[in-house]
Write a protein that holds these residues in place. Structure first.
Motif, PDB file in Angstrom:
ATOM      1  N   ILE A 131     -15.756   9.842  73.720  1.00  0.00           N
ATOM      2  CA  ILE A 131     -15.913   9.010  72.521  1.00  0.00           C
ATOM      3  C   ILE A 131     -15.010   7.790  72.666  1.00  0.00           C
ATOM      4  N   SER A 132     -15.577   6.593  72.503  1.00  0.00           N
ATOM      5  CA  SER A 132     -14.785   5.383  72.692  1.00  0.00           C
ATOM      6  C   SER A 132     -15.168   4.307  71.689  1.00  0.00           C
ATOM      7  N   THR A 133     -14.217   3.884  70.872  1.00  0.00           N
ATOM      8  CA  THR A 133     -14.459   2.762  69.966  1.00  0.00           C
ATOM      9  C   THR A 133     -14.235   1.431  70.672  1.00  0.00           C
ATOM     10  N   MET A 134     -13.803   1.466  71.917  1.00  0.00           N
ATOM     11  CA  MET A 134     -13.566   0.255  72.700  1.00  0.00           C
ATOM     12  C   MET A 134     -14.819  -0.202  73.439  1.00  0.00           C
ATOM     13  N   THR A 135     -15.848   0.630  73.428  1.00  0.00           N
ATOM     14  CA  THR A 135     -17.099   0.313  74.106  1.00  0.00           C
ATOM     15  C   THR A 135     -18.147  -0.024  73.059  1.00  0.00           C
ATOM     16  N   TYR A 136     -18.813  -1.170  73.200  1.00  0.00           N
ATOM     17  CA  TYR A 136     -19.773  -1.613  72.180  1.00  0.00           C
ATOM     18  C   TYR A 136     -20.957  -0.673  72.047  1.00  0.00           C
ATOM     19  N   TYR A 137     -21.589  -0.362  73.184  1.00  0.00           N
ATOM     20  CA  TYR A 137     -22.797   0.454  73.183  1.00  0.00           C
ATOM     21  C   TYR A 137     -22.612   1.626  74.136  1.00  0.00           C
TER      22      TYR A 137
ATOM     23  N   SER B 172     -37.752  -6.711  78.463  1.00  0.00           N
ATOM     24  CA  SER B 172     -36.362  -6.285  78.304  1.00  0.00           C
ATOM     25  C   SER B 172     -35.457  -7.477  78.046  1.00  0.00           C
ATOM     26  N   VAL B 173     -34.390  -7.230  77.303  1.00  0.00           N
ATOM     27  CA  VAL B 173     -33.366  -8.240  77.040  1.00  0.00           C
ATOM     28  C   VAL B 173     -32.035  -7.656  77.491  1.00  0.00           C
ATOM     29  N   ALA B 174     -31.444  -8.225  78.532  1.00  0.00           N
ATOM     30  CA  ALA B 174     -30.206  -7.687  79.100  1.00  0.00           C
ATOM     31  C   ALA B 174     -29.110  -7.587  78.025  1.00  0.00           C
ATOM     32  N   PRO B 175     -28.290  -6.504  78.074  1.00  0.00           N
ATOM     33  CA  PRO B 175     -28.241  -5.458  79.094  1.00  0.00           C
ATOM     34  C   PRO B 175     -29.127  -4.248  78.792  1.00  0.00           C
ATOM     35  N   PHE B 176     -30.084  -4.401  77.872  1.00  0.00           N
ATOM     36  CA  PHE B 176     -30.892  -3.263  77.441  1.00  0.00           C
ATOM     37  C   PHE B 176     -32.205  -3.200  78.222  1.00  0.00           C
ATOM     38  N   GLY B 177     -32.660  -1.981  78.485  1.00  0.00           N
ATOM     39  CA  GLY B 177     -33.833  -1.812  79.333  1.00  0.00           C
ATOM     40  C   GLY B 177     -35.123  -1.529  78.600  1.00  0.00           C
TER      41      GLY B 177
ATOM     42  N   MET C 283     -30.794   1.465  67.719  1.00  0.00           N
ATOM     43  CA  MET C 283     -31.474   0.206  68.004  1.00  0.00           C
ATOM     44  C   MET C 283     -30.593  -1.009  67.735  1.00  0.00           C
ATOM     45  N   ILE C 284     -30.841  -2.077  68.490  1.00  0.00           N
ATOM     46  CA  ILE C 284     -30.119  -3.338  68.361  1.00  0.00           C
ATOM     47  C   ILE C 284     -31.127  -4.460  68.109  1.00  0.00           C
ATOM     48  N   ILE C 285     -30.847  -5.287  67.104  1.00  0.00           N
ATOM     49  CA  ILE C 285     -31.672  -6.478  66.891  1.00  0.00           C
ATOM     50  C   ILE C 285     -31.178  -7.554  67.850  1.00  0.00           C
ATOM     51  N   VAL C 286     -32.000  -7.926  68.828  1.00  0.00           N
ATOM     52  CA  VAL C 286     -31.569  -8.902  69.840  1.00  0.00           C
ATOM     53  C   VAL C 286     -32.086 -10.307  69.548  1.00  0.00           C
ATOM     54  N   LYS C 287     -33.206 -10.385  68.865  1.00  0.00           N
ATOM     55  CA  LYS C 287     -33.748 -11.680  68.422  1.00  0.00           C
ATOM     56  C   LYS C 287     -34.849 -11.395  67.414  1.00  0.00           C
ATOM     57  N   LYS C 288     -35.415 -12.427  66.866  1.00  0.00           N
ATOM     58  CA  LYS C 288     -36.429 -12.252  65.833  1.00  0.00           C
ATOM     59  C   LYS C 288     -37.568 -11.367  66.332  1.00  0.00           C
ATOM     60  N   ASN C 289     -37.828 -10.319  65.551  1.00  0.00           N
ATOM     61  CA  ASN C 289     -38.940  -9.392  65.804  1.00  0.00           C
ATOM     62  C   ASN C 289     -38.795  -8.581  67.081  1.00  0.00           C
ATOM     63  N   VAL C 290     -37.573  -8.487  67.607  1.00  0.00           N
ATOM     64  CA  VAL C 290     -37.367  -7.677  68.811  1.00  0.00           C
ATOM     65  C   VAL C 290     -36.174  -6.734  68.604  1.00  0.00           C
TER      66      VAL C 290
ATOM     67  N   CYS D 286     -34.055  -3.474  70.572  1.00  0.00           N
ATOM     68  CA  CYS D 286     -33.852  -2.819  71.858  1.00  0.00           C
ATOM     69  C   CYS D 286     -33.085  -1.513  71.678  1.00  0.00           C
ATOM     70  N   LEU D 287     -33.389  -0.555  72.535  1.00  0.00           N
ATOM     71  CA  LEU D 287     -32.643   0.701  72.551  1.00  0.00           C
ATOM     72  C   LEU D 287     -31.226   0.397  73.019  1.00  0.00           C
ATOM     73  N   GLY D 288     -30.246   0.642  72.160  1.00  0.00           N
ATOM     74  CA  GLY D 288     -28.874   0.198  72.396  1.00  0.00           C
ATOM     75  C   GLY D 288     -28.036   1.089  73.274  1.00  0.00           C
ATOM     76  N   PHE D 289     -28.575   1.442  74.434  1.00  0.00           N
ATOM     77  CA  PHE D 289     -27.864   2.227  75.431  1.00  0.00           C
ATOM     78  C   PHE D 289     -27.868   1.440  76.735  1.00  0.00           C
ATOM     79  N   VAL D 290     -26.809   1.589  77.521  1.00  0.00           N
ATOM     80  CA  VAL D 290     -26.630   0.744  78.698  1.00  0.00           C
ATOM     81  C   VAL D 290     -26.511   1.598  79.959  1.00  0.00           C
ATOM     82  N   ASP D 291     -27.103   1.108  81.046  1.00  0.00           N
ATOM     83  CA  ASP D 291     -27.024   1.778  82.347  1.00  0.00           C
ATOM     84  C   ASP D 291     -25.639   1.542  82.944  1.00  0.00           C
ATOM     85  N   GLY D 292     -24.911   2.634  83.171  1.00  0.00           N
ATOM     86  CA  GLY D 292     -23.549   2.539  83.699  1.00  0.00           C
ATOM     87  C   GLY D 292     -23.448   2.686  85.198  1.00  0.00           C
TER      88      GLY D 292
END
Length: 223
Positions: free
Chosen positions: A81-87, A116-121, A160-167, A169-175
């Protein structure tokens, strides 16, 4: 932040300590970066939970090596668990398995996938996604944890993350394929979740989304 064992009062709900589901709090026996050689304690100061699996809309995500969810004798793996990591950041194999299952369940809900909109896949048009009290009506992600039959449930507001109008993204990142920790639960997934760290009994209590109960972390009260 509350200090003490409760009660934890929220406007429109009351004592949210009644919502808490308990699971063991784990301490990684190995710290990264390594402590000084003269240190007597090599354990990590971070908090880990004993995650056993992942589900999407109650269907198990199975196409990854579940041993990655455990901390090995070198201190690698596990769920922190990390509050220092955004996603939330996932080992590549876990990330790919989660995205594959999520996209499959999203298609069943008639969600339209877009570029896709980086960093989300995995991104989707929000035009036909309904909004609910727990955020966008998307497939629910469950973290299956040790100690009970109730999962840590992640609804649309946290997934989910709102990345731009009407889009959205699943707010998980490939580590990547060689991270020290397999899963790092980030701040977005923790928003409006009540967490109780009981160091004396080595347990973590979690509420899942307070939004489900018409409450939020901005609506606390003293009594």
């Amino acid at each position: 932040m509350f200090v003490g064992s409760g009660p934890y009062y929220f406007i429109n709900y009351g004592d949210a300590s009644k919502l808490l589901i308990k699971t063991p709090l784990l301490i990684n026996p190995v710290s990264y970066p390594r402590p000084p050689l003269n240190s007597k304690d090599f354990s990590s100061p971070e908090y880990f939970i004993d995650e056993k699996g992942i589900k999407v809309d109650r269907k198990p995500v199975v196409s990854f090596n579940t041993s990655l969810l455990s901390i090995d004798n070198e201190g690698k793996g596990g769920t922190m668990i990390s509050t220092m990591t955004y996603y939330t950041v996932l080992h590549s194999s876990i990330y790919k398995a989660l995205v594959t299952e999520f996209v499959k369940e999203a298609a069943a809900k008639k969600m339209k996938r877009v570029g896709s909109v980086a960093p989300f896949g995995a991104c989707f048009s929000s035009e036909n996604i309904k909004n609910t009290m727990t955020g966008p009506a998307v497939p629910i992600i469950d973290l299956v944890v040790k100690g009970n039959n109730a999962p840590w449930r992640i609804y649309g507001a946290n997934s989910m993350i709102i990345v731009k109008k009407n889009v959205l993204c699943l707010g998980f990142v490939d580590g990547g394929s060689t991270p020290i920790t397999s899963i790092i639960l980030g701040g977005h997934q923790l928003e409006n979740n009540l967490l109780q760290f009981d160091l004396e009994s080595s347990m973590v209590g979690f509420s899942s989304s307070l939004l489900l109960h018409n409450a939020s972390c901005s609506q606390t009260r003293l009594f």
